[in-house]
Enzyme design. Sequence first.
Site, mmCIF file in Angstrom:
data_model
loop_
_atom_site.group_PDB
_atom_site.id
_atom_site.type_symbol
_atom_site.label_atom_id
_atom_site.label_comp_id
_atom_site.label_asym_id
_atom_site.label_seq_id
_atom_site.Cartn_x
_atom_site.Cartn_y
_atom_site.Cartn_z
ATOM 1 N N HIS A 99 21.114 75.096 77.380
ATOM 2 C CA HIS A 99 19.600 75.511 76.835
ATOM 3 C C HIS A 99 19.530 76.870 77.054
ATOM 4 C CE1 HIS A 99 15.179 75.335 77.317
ATOM 5 N NE2 HIS A 99 15.526 74.535 76.347
ATOM 6 N N TYR A 105 5.035 79.673 68.596
ATOM 7 C CA TYR A 105 5.676 79.537 70.147
ATOM 8 C C TYR A 105 5.402 80.878 70.607
ATOM 9 C CZ TYR A 105 7.753 74.970 69.239
ATOM 10 O OH TYR A 105 7.877 73.674 68.785
ATOM 11 N N ARG A 112 2.099 74.404 81.267
ATOM 12 C CA ARG A 112 1.650 73.871 79.985
ATOM 13 C C ARG A 112 1.494 72.441 79.891
ATOM 14 N NH1 ARG A 112 4.454 72.270 75.267
ATOM 15 N NH2 ARG A 112 6.400 72.979 75.819
ATOM 16 N N HIS A 162 5.497 78.593 75.493
ATOM 17 C CA HIS A 162 7.018 78.254 75.779
ATOM 18 C C HIS A 162 7.622 79.070 76.454
ATOM 19 C CE1 HIS A 162 11.017 77.210 73.954
ATOM 20 N NE2 HIS A 162 10.833 76.130 74.308
#
Length: 712
Positions: free
Chosen positions: A456, A489, A585, A613
């Site tokens: 990731h 984002y 968030r 993000h």
Amino acid sequence: MESEVAPSQELDLVAKQIYESNYISRDLSWLQFNYRVLDQSKHIDRSIFDRLKFLSITSSNLDEFCTIRLGSLYNYLDFGKERYDYSSLREEPFRLYLMQELHKFVAEQCDHFTKKLKPLFERNNFRIAEYPLLDADDKARVDLYFHRTIYPMLTPMLFDNYHTFPVLKNNRLLFGVVTKAPQDHQNQLRVSFIQVPSNIPRFYEILNKDNSISFISVEDIIRHNVHNLFRNIEIASVNLFRINRNGDFTLEESEDIETNFLEELKRKLQTRRTGRVVRLDIEENPDPWMMRLLKIQWDLDDQNIFVIPKSALIDFSGINQIVNHAEFKSKRFQPRAPVKPLSFPEQGTRDLFEVLKERDILLQHPYNSMEPVLELLEKAADDPYVLSIKITIYRLAPKDSRVSAALLKAAENGKHVSVLFEVKARFDEENNLREAQRLQKAGCFVIYGVSSLKTHTKLLLIVRNEPDRVYRYVHLSSGNYNETTSRFYTDIGLLSTNETYAHDVSEFFNVITGHSHPTSYINLITSPSDMRNQLIKLVRTEAENSRIGLSSGVIIKLNSIQDKELIDALYEASQAGVVVKLIVRGICCVRPGRKGLSDNIEVISVVGEFLEHSRAYYFHNNGNPKVYIGSADAMVRSFDRRIESLFLLEQEMLKKQAMNILRYNMRDNVNSYTMQEDGSYRIKELNGEEPFNMHKEFYNVTREIIQDVKLL
């Protein structure tokens, strides 16, 4: 022995147990997040099109939640495995409570659409028209569209004693048509299923004489023409419905990445299409005979079934066709053009390779464009001095990706290109697999993920052999290499030739692509090796500073926090007197403001026009702050099952920029919600202050503004 407690009393006991826990349920916290998204659709200062957009997002979010999280719960229920929620609830009591809450949410969705949004359609020059109310000319046009376009695509799938139950597709509008054959003296019912085509628009459009637009749903058109598919057969009922299937799966570790791994991935993607049904949306007043059949066939109870009023819609994501219609473009939210980065005011006038030899550049998207990253990659693809490019890819732009094009060009130009393509990125698996194979055929060295871990982290390394020496250009980021999402984002990224970063990133790529195990990095914190321990250590340092009378504080901005060990460390810090501010968030399993546990912890959530993000971790460190940014949320999966990275900001100006991002998040009183002890959220009140909307204010940040930034 069966419980003598009535179901409502049972649910009250479950609610009490949930409240008494020191942790908020991950799934219930997610549902609270979707309420905050739905709340964006209630803002009357937004256009109807932006309000519909947010309603559509809640629908897509709910699909993903049911497919993955509810699907995961059913993995335990269906296979008899034990599962304990954060409130120590077992699978079935938690399922009943969760489904009750999901029913409440869906009811509020539908109620908001029918009572608050639909009445605004006509004054905004459009309507969702019902087939029976069309005039004769429009009906003729719609019927012609049915016969020419829709009818040839429809395939009734009969289920009876001679035909097996068909595999009905996930997230697709479906009709169940119950019929009787006139010659059948036993009056036996049969059902045929029809899948509504997904590769045609959801609505047929008619431009009216007054220049307004009528949208007629494809399901409405099929319903009123369905008799064309059943000649000489009595139709007893026509029932519109839609299903979510369990799409949660875990890839097994494979030693043979090139064959076994990819075949396993392809096989698992197939199971997502045929997994057990976990949610059924059906239009009100469905045929009871068909409902009994579906319940038995899919092992459902009333908790799984969501009855949708005919005045609403099944699947609000379909209204994106209206939202994105060219006729209404001027009425939708239009973000400002990006501004030049504070650390790169010469953007567009100077060679980026040369600027990066002088200084690091911090980018904050979408306020700063992703163009410098794309420019660096595209220049590197053609530059004769560039020897190699290494990059991790999690999600790309779905169409015409400039990142993918640059890598292909670099390979064609004879450069060594290494790409770790995370083909396990949820719902992008097929696109990533396809792009990865394209790059491999072009000569790139492609790694399809790392065993059972999901990569990731967002890293780029360019090696350039220049006349004076070899330079390594790096990009480290919280966001994907996706130029489409970078426009809405919010993310933070760093471009640098700093040798400390270059060394760490080079070492990390050797870990990912080879068999290296460095004992430590200089500026990187990585997972799955030691990120949790390092973050807990930083939190405990703040707690110790507070105990001995030194200044302390923790501010963390992320998408989700769920890891119990880190949460416990934050609780201990709070009890030691450390002020802890969390900007989360989405999912937040921390219970703030509980006496004796988390008195000093405050949680806010920012939900607005841009999707938050970015991840940033701030530790006061007795007045010498440490600020990390990167890709990692504080989730168990991030610490244990993902390759992630956070990196320490070195340059003072860039550190102040990151601190100002946190400061603006805490100042925002337009998009912010404050989390309550019970896990609910309240809109942050203005309390006499001027409105401060950070999604606007970030465009106006200057060097002077960040000079005096202080936190806590």
